[in-house]
Design a protein around this motif. Sequence first.
Motif, PDB file in Angstrom:
ATOM      1  N   GLY A   1      65.505  72.031  64.750  1.00  0.00           N
ATOM      2  CA  GLY A   1      64.433  71.337  64.066  1.00  0.00           C
ATOM      3  C   GLY A   1      63.971  70.055  64.726  1.00  0.00           C
ATOM      4  N   THR A   2      64.698  69.563  65.696  1.00  0.00           N
ATOM      5  CA  THR A   2      64.380  68.265  66.281  1.00  0.00           C
ATOM      6  C   THR A   2      63.043  68.268  67.005  1.00  0.00           C
ATOM      7  N   ASP A   3      62.845  69.210  67.885  1.00  0.00           N
ATOM      8  CA  ASP A   3      61.631  69.230  68.699  1.00  0.00           C
ATOM      9  C   ASP A   3      60.405  69.534  67.848  1.00  0.00           C
ATOM     10  N   THR A   4      60.488  70.533  66.983  1.00  0.00           N
ATOM     11  CA  THR A   4      59.334  70.886  66.162  1.00  0.00           C
ATOM     12  C   THR A   4      58.983  69.771  65.183  1.00  0.00           C
TER      13      THR A   4
ATOM     14  N   LEU B   1      55.318  65.498  63.590  1.00  0.00           N
ATOM     15  CA  LEU B   1      55.067  64.092  63.260  1.00  0.00           C
ATOM     16  C   LEU B   1      54.076  63.458  64.231  1.00  0.00           C
ATOM     17  N   THR B   2      54.157  63.813  65.500  1.00  0.00           N
ATOM     18  CA  THR B   2      53.211  63.274  66.482  1.00  0.00           C
ATOM     19  C   THR B   2      51.785  63.672  66.117  1.00  0.00           C
ATOM     20  N   TRP B   3      51.580  64.950  65.783  1.00  0.00           N
ATOM     21  CA  TRP B   3      50.249  65.408  65.385  1.00  0.00           C
ATOM     22  C   TRP B   3      49.805  64.758  64.078  1.00  0.00           C
ATOM     23  N   LEU B   4      50.747  64.575  63.150  1.00  0.00           N
ATOM     24  CA  LEU B   4      50.411  63.931  61.883  1.00  0.00           C
ATOM     25  C   LEU B   4      49.971  62.486  62.113  1.00  0.00           C
ATOM     26  N   PHE B   5      50.679  61.755  62.969  1.00  0.00           N
ATOM     27  CA  PHE B   5      50.296  60.370  63.268  1.00  0.00           C
ATOM     28  C   PHE B   5      48.940  60.320  63.969  1.00  0.00           C
ATOM     29  N   LEU B   6      48.682  61.268  64.854  1.00  0.00           N
ATOM     30  CA  LEU B   6      47.378  61.331  65.513  1.00  0.00           C
ATOM     31  C   LEU B   6      46.275  61.587  64.491  1.00  0.00           C
ATOM     32  N   ALA B   7      46.511  62.535  63.596  1.00  0.00           N
ATOM     33  CA  ALA B   7      45.516  62.844  62.567  1.00  0.00           C
ATOM     34  C   ALA B   7      45.253  61.630  61.687  1.00  0.00           C
ATOM     35  N   MET B   8      46.306  60.901  61.346  1.00  0.00           N
ATOM     36  CA  MET B   8      46.143  59.695  60.525  1.00  0.00           C
ATOM     37  C   MET B   8      45.372  58.612  61.280  1.00  0.00           C
TER      38      MET B   8
ATOM     39  N   ARG C   1      47.522  72.029  63.580  1.00  0.00           N
ATOM     40  CA  ARG C   1      48.237  72.081  64.856  1.00  0.00           C
ATOM     41  C   ARG C   1      49.607  72.709  64.645  1.00  0.00           C
ATOM     42  N   THR C   2      49.605  74.011  64.597  1.00  0.00           N
ATOM     43  CA  THR C   2      50.855  74.726  64.373  1.00  0.00           C
ATOM     44  C   THR C   2      51.763  74.615  65.595  1.00  0.00           C
ATOM     45  N   MET C   3      53.066  74.614  65.354  1.00  0.00           N
ATOM     46  CA  MET C   3      54.034  74.487  66.445  1.00  0.00           C
ATOM     47  C   MET C   3      54.323  75.837  67.101  1.00  0.00           C
ATOM     48  N   VAL C   4      53.849  76.910  66.507  1.00  0.00           N
ATOM     49  CA  VAL C   4      54.073  78.244  67.065  1.00  0.00           C
ATOM     50  C   VAL C   4      52.725  78.749  67.584  1.00  0.00           C
ATOM     51  N   PRO C   5      52.505  78.706  68.904  1.00  0.00           N
ATOM     52  CA  PRO C   5      51.178  79.017  69.440  1.00  0.00           C
ATOM     53  C   PRO C   5      50.702  80.440  69.170  1.00  0.00           C
ATOM     54  N   GLN C   6      51.604  81.391  69.081  1.00  0.00           N
ATOM     55  CA  GLN C   6      51.211  82.780  68.834  1.00  0.00           C
ATOM     56  C   GLN C   6      51.410  83.142  67.370  1.00  0.00           C
ATOM     57  N   ASN C   7      51.131  82.213  66.486  1.00  0.00           N
ATOM     58  CA  ASN C   7      51.337  82.398  65.059  1.00  0.00           C
ATOM     59  C   ASN C   7      50.472  83.536  64.524  1.00  0.00           C
ATOM     60  N   LEU C   8      50.910  84.138  63.429  1.00  0.00           N
ATOM     61  CA  LEU C   8      50.128  85.189  62.796  1.00  0.00           C
ATOM     62  C   LEU C   8      48.808  84.635  62.312  1.00  0.00           C
TER      63      LEU C   8
END
Length: 172
Positions: A102-105, A110-117, A162-169
């Motif tokens: 869970g660390t990397d994801t 959080l990085t994307w969330l801070f950018l969005a904010m 910004r999903t962390m799984v690029p090939q998401n369903l």
Amino acid sequence: MSVIIKALYSFPKLFNQTSLFLIPGMFTFFKITGLSPEFTDMIAFNNVFREEVDKKKNKNEGTNETSFAEDYLCRMKEESKVETSFRETNLFGNIQALMIGGTDTTANTLTWLFLAMAIHPEIQQKVQEEVDNILGKSKPQWSEHLKLPYTYAAILECMRWRTMVPQNLLRW
């Protein structure tokens, strides 16, 4: 905490060494010889969690909704008379999987969330106001996410954006 962070940087090095740890007896070999500093980091990482679990075992209180280990230990006690998979070794394996996996994801989310904010300061303002009004300075509990609908929605929207799984369903 630095033990955990150091170990998280060591794990990729440890397991990229041509998968030596798939060979039976290699853990013992590295432990005895001390040839791998990454292995020492891994032992320190495991010891941190063993100490924490020991503290929780000796606590003799009810469960705490913020502690996976306490809930797991409580379940172990409940099912002690039945053959079950709730064992201490499984607890440590689950803790390691949660920490390492869970660390990397989490960091990326959080990085994307801070950018969005940063891009949408009006949303950041609403989230901050909701958190201050509902939680104040208290330490948040997981169950309180239901009291923060706007904040929770902002986090979910960021994870959709910004999903962390690029090939998401596909999303419907």
